[in-house]
Design a protein around this motif. Sequence first.
Motif, short mmCIF file in Angstrom:
data_model
loop_
_atom_site.label_atom_id
_atom_site.label_comp_id
_atom_site.label_asym_id
_atom_site.label_seq_id
_atom_site.Cartn_x
_atom_site.Cartn_y
_atom_site.Cartn_z
N VAL A 104 60.04 94.33 4.89
CA VAL A 104 61.27 94.78 4.95
C VAL A 104 61.64 95.40 6.15
O VAL A 104 60.78 96.30 6.53
CB VAL A 104 61.79 95.80 3.93
N ALA A 105 62.63 94.89 7.20
CA ALA A 105 62.74 95.63 8.49
C ALA A 105 64.08 96.15 8.44
O ALA A 105 65.19 95.34 7.90
CB ALA A 105 62.47 94.65 9.46
N VAL A 106 64.71 97.40 9.18
CA VAL A 106 65.76 97.66 9.25
C VAL A 106 66.01 98.13 10.69
O VAL A 106 65.30 98.71 11.10
CB VAL A 106 65.79 98.98 8.21
N ASN A 107 67.04 97.28 11.17
CA ASN A 107 67.51 97.72 12.53
C ASN A 107 68.79 98.01 12.63
O ASN A 107 69.82 97.37 12.00
CB ASN A 107 67.03 96.49 13.46
N GLN A 108 69.24 98.57 13.76
CA GLN A 108 70.52 98.75 14.00
C GLN A 108 70.92 97.51 14.96
O GLN A 108 70.33 97.12 16.07
CB GLN A 108 71.00 100.01 14.98
N ALA A 109 72.30 97.15 14.81
CA ALA A 109 72.91 95.94 15.71
C ALA A 109 74.30 96.46 16.03
O ALA A 109 75.17 96.19 15.28
CB ALA A 109 72.76 94.76 15.33
N GLY A 110 74.41 97.63 17.20
CA GLY A 110 75.66 98.06 17.37
C GLY A 110 75.97 99.01 16.06
O GLY A 110 75.21 99.73 15.92
N ARG A 111 77.11 98.59 15.53
CA ARG A 111 77.59 99.58 14.50
C ARG A 111 77.10 98.88 13.04
O ARG A 111 77.19 99.76 11.82
CB ARG A 111 79.03 99.83 14.57
N THR A 131 74.17 97.74 10.46
CA THR A 131 72.69 97.79 10.18
C THR A 131 72.32 96.30 9.72
O THR A 131 72.99 95.80 8.90
CB THR A 131 72.47 98.61 8.87
N VAL A 132 71.09 95.98 10.23
CA VAL A 132 70.64 94.53 9.78
C VAL A 132 69.22 94.71 9.08
O VAL A 132 68.43 95.57 9.19
CB VAL A 132 70.08 93.74 10.86
N VAL A 133 69.41 94.33 7.83
CA VAL A 133 68.14 94.52 6.81
C VAL A 133 67.57 93.06 6.51
O VAL A 133 68.27 91.97 6.39
CB VAL A 133 68.63 94.99 5.39
N ARG A 134 66.11 93.01 6.99
CA ARG A 134 65.74 91.64 6.78
C ARG A 134 64.62 91.76 5.86
O ARG A 134 63.69 92.68 5.68
CB ARG A 134 65.08 91.27 8.35
N VAL A 135 64.65 90.82 4.71
CA VAL A 135 63.68 90.99 3.67
C VAL A 135 62.97 89.76 3.92
O VAL A 135 63.61 88.67 3.61
CB VAL A 135 64.61 91.19 2.31
N VAL A 136 61.58 89.83 3.75
CA VAL A 136 60.89 88.78 3.49
C VAL A 136 60.08 88.64 2.24
O VAL A 136 59.38 89.37 1.79
CB VAL A 136 59.63 88.66 4.76
N VAL A 137 60.36 87.40 1.49
CA VAL A 137 59.87 87.20 0.25
C VAL A 137 58.89 85.90 0.20
O VAL A 137 59.20 84.93 0.91
CB VAL A 137 60.78 87.13 -1.03
N ASP A 138 57.90 85.82 -0.67
CA ASP A 138 57.21 84.83 -1.09
C ASP A 138 56.53 84.70 -2.28
O ASP A 138 56.94 85.68 -3.15
CB ASP A 138 56.18 84.88 0.08
N VAL A 139 55.94 83.41 -2.71
CA VAL A 139 55.57 83.67 -3.98
C VAL A 139 54.56 82.21 -4.05
O VAL A 139 54.52 81.45 -2.88
CB VAL A 139 56.72 82.83 -5.16
N ASP A 140 53.46 82.43 -4.80
CA ASP A 140 52.40 80.96 -5.04
C ASP A 140 53.24 79.81 -5.05
O ASP A 140 54.20 79.81 -5.94
CB ASP A 140 51.57 81.49 -6.13
N GLY A 141 52.68 78.79 -4.26
CA GLY A 141 53.54 77.58 -4.44
C GLY A 141 54.73 77.53 -3.45
O GLY A 141 55.19 76.29 -3.42
N GLY A 142 55.09 78.51 -2.81
CA GLY A 142 56.08 78.42 -1.81
C GLY A 142 57.47 78.72 -2.48
O GLY A 142 57.40 78.64 -3.57
N ILE A 143 58.05 79.20 -1.54
CA ILE A 143 59.59 79.53 -2.16
C ILE A 143 60.65 78.47 -1.76
O ILE A 143 60.52 78.10 -0.42
CB ILE A 143 59.87 81.20 -1.41
N SER A 144 61.73 78.24 -2.28
CA SER A 144 62.58 77.31 -1.95
C SER A 144 63.81 77.93 -1.30
O SER A 144 63.96 79.26 -1.59
CB SER A 144 63.03 76.33 -3.22
N LEU A 145 64.83 77.28 -0.91
CA LEU A 145 66.14 77.63 -0.36
C LEU A 145 66.75 78.12 -1.63
O LEU A 145 67.85 79.39 -1.57
CB LEU A 145 66.74 76.56 0.41
#
Length: 171
Positions: A29-36, A38-52
């Motif tokens: 999980v990454a939290v960054n400010q982009a001007g006013r 907040t950008v929250v980036r969540v990275v997830v995974d699972v065995d066998g890969g993750i689909s759209l």
Amino acid sequence: MPAPQAMRSRIVALVEPVVVDAGYDLEEVAVNQAGRRTVVRVVVDVDGGISLDDIATVSKDVSAALDKADSFGSGPYTLEVTSPGVDRPLTEPRHWRRNVTRLVTVRIGDKSVTARIKAVDDQGVHLVDDKGERTVAYADLGPGKVQVEFGRSKNDENTNDENDEEEGGDR
């Protein structure tokens, strides 16, 4: 607004149960400010890969949890849910397990080694290179890096091209 690390910790506490309940692993999980905003980036995974479709489901669930907790007050935020890229370092046993048969470069002691992951178990990672096969305990491995291969070797155990003989064998 809380300090960045405090906000990140609070968001991890909100997001992790949602991701785990959905059957996935929270990688980052990454939290960054982009001007006013907040950008929250969540990275997830699972065995066998993750689909759209999986990403869309997790994104909807995480967004609902963040909105319900009013994590950002009246301030706007952008949520990005994604899967780890091939350049993500292999640091956890599950990362190694998900990359069995892949070629990796890893630091073992004071040497950098390029080898193929043959198997992964509770003891460590079974690597094969031109010097043979060896098992390396997780504690002895540095972060691994998957090597992008554009063509797999003919003697790769996962390559099963039955047409090799008909096409004249060697390429």
